[in-house]
Design a protein around this motif. Structure first.
Motif, mmCIF file in Angstrom:
data_model
loop_
_atom_site.group_PDB
_atom_site.id
_atom_site.type_symbol
_atom_site.label_atom_id
_atom_site.label_comp_id
_atom_site.label_asym_id
_atom_site.label_seq_id
_atom_site.Cartn_x
_atom_site.Cartn_y
_atom_site.Cartn_z
ATOM 1 N N MET A 77 0.838 -1.175 0.000
ATOM 2 C CA MET A 77 0.000 0.000 0.000
ATOM 3 C C MET A 77 0.889 1.246 0.000
ATOM 4 N N ILE A 78 0.377 2.294 -0.605
ATOM 5 C CA ILE A 78 1.103 3.557 -0.663
ATOM 6 C C ILE A 78 0.411 4.564 0.264
ATOM 7 N N PHE A 79 1.202 5.203 1.102
ATOM 8 C CA PHE A 79 0.695 6.220 2.026
ATOM 9 C C PHE A 79 1.340 7.560 1.698
ATOM 10 N N LYS A 80 0.558 8.619 1.814
ATOM 11 C CA LYS A 80 1.082 9.977 1.676
ATOM 12 C C LYS A 80 1.159 10.564 3.072
ATOM 13 N N VAL A 81 2.331 11.082 3.429
ATOM 14 C CA VAL A 81 2.566 11.629 4.758
ATOM 15 C C VAL A 81 2.715 13.145 4.635
ATOM 16 N N TYR A 82 1.877 13.876 5.357
ATOM 17 C CA TYR A 82 1.977 15.328 5.434
ATOM 18 C C TYR A 82 2.706 15.652 6.734
ATOM 19 N N TYR A 83 3.740 16.492 6.642
ATOM 20 C CA TYR A 83 4.561 16.750 7.827
ATOM 21 C C TYR A 83 5.190 18.133 7.788
ATOM 22 N N LEU B 65 5.529 13.309 1.628
ATOM 23 C CA LEU B 65 6.328 12.239 1.047
ATOM 24 C C LEU B 65 5.451 11.010 0.940
ATOM 25 N N TYR B 66 5.892 10.079 0.110
ATOM 26 C CA TYR B 66 5.135 8.855 -0.141
ATOM 27 C C TYR B 66 5.928 7.675 0.392
ATOM 28 N N VAL B 67 5.221 6.778 1.070
ATOM 29 C CA VAL B 67 5.880 5.613 1.660
ATOM 30 C C VAL B 67 5.076 4.366 1.315
ATOM 31 N N GLU B 68 5.776 3.330 0.885
ATOM 32 C CA GLU B 68 5.150 2.041 0.638
ATOM 33 C C GLU B 68 5.307 1.202 1.895
ATOM 34 N N ALA B 69 4.177 0.789 2.479
ATOM 35 C CA ALA B 69 4.200 0.029 3.730
ATOM 36 C C ALA B 69 2.926 -0.797 3.854
ATOM 37 N N SER B 70 2.893 -1.654 4.861
ATOM 38 C CA SER B 70 1.723 -2.503 5.099
ATOM 39 C C SER B 70 0.641 -1.812 5.906
ATOM 40 N N SER B 71 1.042 -0.816 6.734
ATOM 41 C CA SER B 71 0.069 -0.152 7.596
ATOM 42 C C SER B 71 0.549 1.246 7.969
#
Length: 70
Positions: free
Chosen positions: A1-7, A23-29
């Protein structure tokens, strides 16, 4: 899954929309994403799962670069 992180880059600063980065991170959760970023001095505002047409839209962005968690 791809997550977008606002920081914000500095954990001690008050969040200001104009200074928000992403930034975008590929992770399971989401938990895995937050755990991956915990050593950085980021003030994480939101971790958002991207899927479907929203993911396709983000992939078209020139700033789309995914970090993968190993």
């Amino acid at each position: 899954m791809i997550f977008k992180v606002y920081y914000q880059e500095n954990r001690n600063e008050v969040p200001v929309r104009e200074n928000t980065k992403s930034l975008y991170v590929e992770a399971s959760s989401e938990r895995e994403v937050r755990n991956h970023l915990k050593d950085r001095n980021y003030n994480i505002e939101l971790v958002q799962l991207l899927e479907g047409s929203h993911l396709e839209y983000e992939q078209g962005s020139q700033n789309y670069e995914v970090e993968s968690i190993d």
